[in-house]
Design a protein around this motif. Sequence first.
Motif, PDB file in Angstrom:
ATOM      1  N   TYR A  92      -2.754   5.720  -5.286  1.00  0.00           N
ATOM      2  CA  TYR A  92      -3.003   7.193  -4.758  1.00  0.00           C
ATOM      3  C   TYR A  92      -3.544   8.061  -5.620  1.00  0.00           C
ATOM      4  CZ  TYR A  92      -1.585  11.880  -3.446  1.00  0.00           C
ATOM      5  OH  TYR A  92      -1.490  13.174  -3.243  1.00  0.00           O
ATOM      6  N   TYR A  93      -3.267   8.234  -7.000  1.00  0.00           N
ATOM      7  CA  TYR A  93      -3.851   9.203  -7.835  1.00  0.00           C
ATOM      8  C   TYR A  93      -5.506   8.659  -7.962  1.00  0.00           C
ATOM      9  CZ  TYR A  93       0.635  11.366  -8.668  1.00  0.00           C
ATOM     10  OH  TYR A  93       1.534  12.233  -8.462  1.00  0.00           O
ATOM     11  N   ASN A  94      -5.437   7.143  -7.879  1.00  0.00           N
ATOM     12  CA  ASN A  94      -7.221   6.984  -8.271  1.00  0.00           C
ATOM     13  C   ASN A  94      -7.964   7.474  -7.032  1.00  0.00           C
ATOM     14  OD1 ASN A  94      -6.679   5.512 -10.464  1.00  0.00           O
ATOM     15  ND2 ASN A  94      -6.533   3.544  -9.572  1.00  0.00           N
ATOM     16  N   ALA A  95      -7.370   7.530  -5.758  1.00  0.00           N
ATOM     17  CA  ALA A  95      -8.137   7.941  -4.696  1.00  0.00           C
ATOM     18  C   ALA A  95      -8.039   9.500  -4.627  1.00  0.00           C
ATOM     19  CB  ALA A  95      -7.318   7.432  -3.377  1.00  0.00           C
ATOM     20  N   TYR A  96      -7.266  10.295  -5.124  1.00  0.00           N
ATOM     21  CA  TYR A  96      -7.110  11.523  -5.310  1.00  0.00           C
ATOM     22  C   TYR A  96      -8.135  11.946  -6.176  1.00  0.00           C
ATOM     23  CZ  TYR A  96      -5.386  16.475  -5.517  1.00  0.00           C
ATOM     24  OH  TYR A  96      -5.357  17.658  -5.645  1.00  0.00           O
ATOM     25  N   ASP A  97      -8.001  11.453  -7.469  1.00  0.00           N
ATOM     26  CA  ASP A  97      -9.129  11.790  -8.519  1.00  0.00           C
ATOM     27  C   ASP A  97     -10.495  11.773  -7.786  1.00  0.00           C
ATOM     28  OD1 ASP A  97      -7.088  12.435 -10.072  1.00  0.00           O
ATOM     29  OD2 ASP A  97      -6.809  10.533 -11.061  1.00  0.00           O
ATOM     30  N   PHE A  98     -10.740  10.532  -7.446  1.00  0.00           N
ATOM     31  CA  PHE A  98     -11.889  10.062  -6.691  1.00  0.00           C
ATOM     32  C   PHE A  98     -12.805  11.259  -5.977  1.00  0.00           C
ATOM     33  CE2 PHE A  98     -14.799   8.260  -3.584  1.00  0.00           C
ATOM     34  CZ  PHE A  98     -15.993   7.849  -4.544  1.00  0.00           C
ATOM     35  N   CYS A  99     -11.665  11.482  -4.896  1.00  0.00           N
ATOM     36  CA  CYS A  99     -11.965  12.666  -4.049  1.00  0.00           C
ATOM     37  C   CYS A  99     -12.159  13.852  -4.655  1.00  0.00           C
ATOM     38  CB  CYS A  99     -10.828  12.750  -2.925  1.00  0.00           C
ATOM     39  SG  CYS A  99     -10.836  11.510  -1.756  1.00  0.00           S
ATOM     40  N   LYS A 100     -11.448  14.418  -5.585  1.00  0.00           N
ATOM     41  CA  LYS A 100     -11.466  15.494  -6.327  1.00  0.00           C
ATOM     42  C   LYS A 100     -13.049  15.603  -7.191  1.00  0.00           C
ATOM     43  CE  LYS A 100      -9.177  18.672  -7.111  1.00  0.00           C
ATOM     44  NZ  LYS A 100      -9.393  19.999  -6.377  1.00  0.00           N
ATOM     45  N   GLU A 101     -13.319  14.272  -7.655  1.00  0.00           N
ATOM     46  CA  GLU A 101     -14.592  14.152  -8.428  1.00  0.00           C
ATOM     47  C   GLU A 101     -15.877  14.332  -7.413  1.00  0.00           C
ATOM     48  OE1 GLU A 101     -17.098  10.755 -10.348  1.00  0.00           O
ATOM     49  OE2 GLU A 101     -14.968  10.792 -10.884  1.00  0.00           O
ATOM     50  N   LYS A 102     -15.666  13.909  -6.146  1.00  0.00           N
ATOM     51  CA  LYS A 102     -16.685  13.990  -5.106  1.00  0.00           C
ATOM     52  C   LYS A 102     -16.715  15.300  -4.701  1.00  0.00           C
ATOM     53  CE  LYS A 102     -18.533   9.899  -5.620  1.00  0.00           C
ATOM     54  NZ  LYS A 102     -20.041   9.947  -6.027  1.00  0.00           N
ATOM     55  N   GLU A 103     -15.742  16.032  -4.546  1.00  0.00           N
ATOM     56  CA  GLU A 103     -15.635  17.318  -4.161  1.00  0.00           C
ATOM     57  C   GLU A 103     -16.484  18.274  -4.871  1.00  0.00           C
ATOM     58  OE1 GLU A 103     -12.386  20.904  -2.902  1.00  0.00           O
ATOM     59  OE2 GLU A 103     -11.985  19.498  -4.800  1.00  0.00           O
ATOM     60  N   ARG A 104     -16.228  18.243  -6.269  1.00  0.00           N
ATOM     61  CA  ARG A 104     -16.981  19.080  -7.187  1.00  0.00           C
ATOM     62  C   ARG A 104     -18.446  18.602  -7.322  1.00  0.00           C
ATOM     63  NH1 ARG A 104     -12.217  18.023 -10.124  1.00  0.00           N
ATOM     64  NH2 ARG A 104     -13.184  16.324 -11.231  1.00  0.00           N
ATOM     65  N   GLU A 105     -18.843  17.381  -7.245  1.00  0.00           N
ATOM     66  CA  GLU A 105     -20.409  16.868  -7.041  1.00  0.00           C
ATOM     67  C   GLU A 105     -20.874  17.143  -6.090  1.00  0.00           C
ATOM     68  OE1 GLU A 105     -21.971  12.419  -6.739  1.00  0.00           O
ATOM     69  OE2 GLU A 105     -20.331  12.698  -8.271  1.00  0.00           O
ATOM     70  N   LEU A 106     -20.522  17.117  -4.780  1.00  0.00           N
ATOM     71  CA  LEU A 106     -21.017  17.483  -3.634  1.00  0.00           C
ATOM     72  C   LEU A 106     -20.838  18.763  -3.011  1.00  0.00           C
ATOM     73  CD1 LEU A 106     -20.215  14.017  -1.912  1.00  0.00           C
ATOM     74  CD2 LEU A 106     -22.230  14.718  -3.225  1.00  0.00           C
TER      75      LEU A 106
END
Length: 109
Positions: A92-106
């Motif tokens: 869960y946390y890996n998926a959450y962190d990935f989405c947060k990173e992509k949110e910032r990036e995109l």
Amino acid sequence: MTKPNYNFKYNYENVSEHLDGHDFSNAICSQDAPNIVALARDFAEVVQRIGMEAHEKEKGTDYVARHPIVRLYVTQFEHLVGGGVGMLISEYYNAYDFCKEKERELKPD
């Protein structure tokens, strides 16, 4: 071990015109759904009607979230993504962190 709470009772006698027998039948059929895209499409349609029913009855989001149709669909979503009891919190946390990173990036400026 604590027993699960099965106290939620849906009043089937007061189903609004927004829901019909097909909606309940589709919820049962959703338990065998292998296609998450089709499941999401069907869920989006029925959850809007459940929301209309909740509004009519002056109920809140708890009414929608605890609705038997919603529970069946959400359970199948959990199953299809490998979630539920067997899902590791780290997944869960890996998926959450990935989405947060992509949110910032995109995120557009």
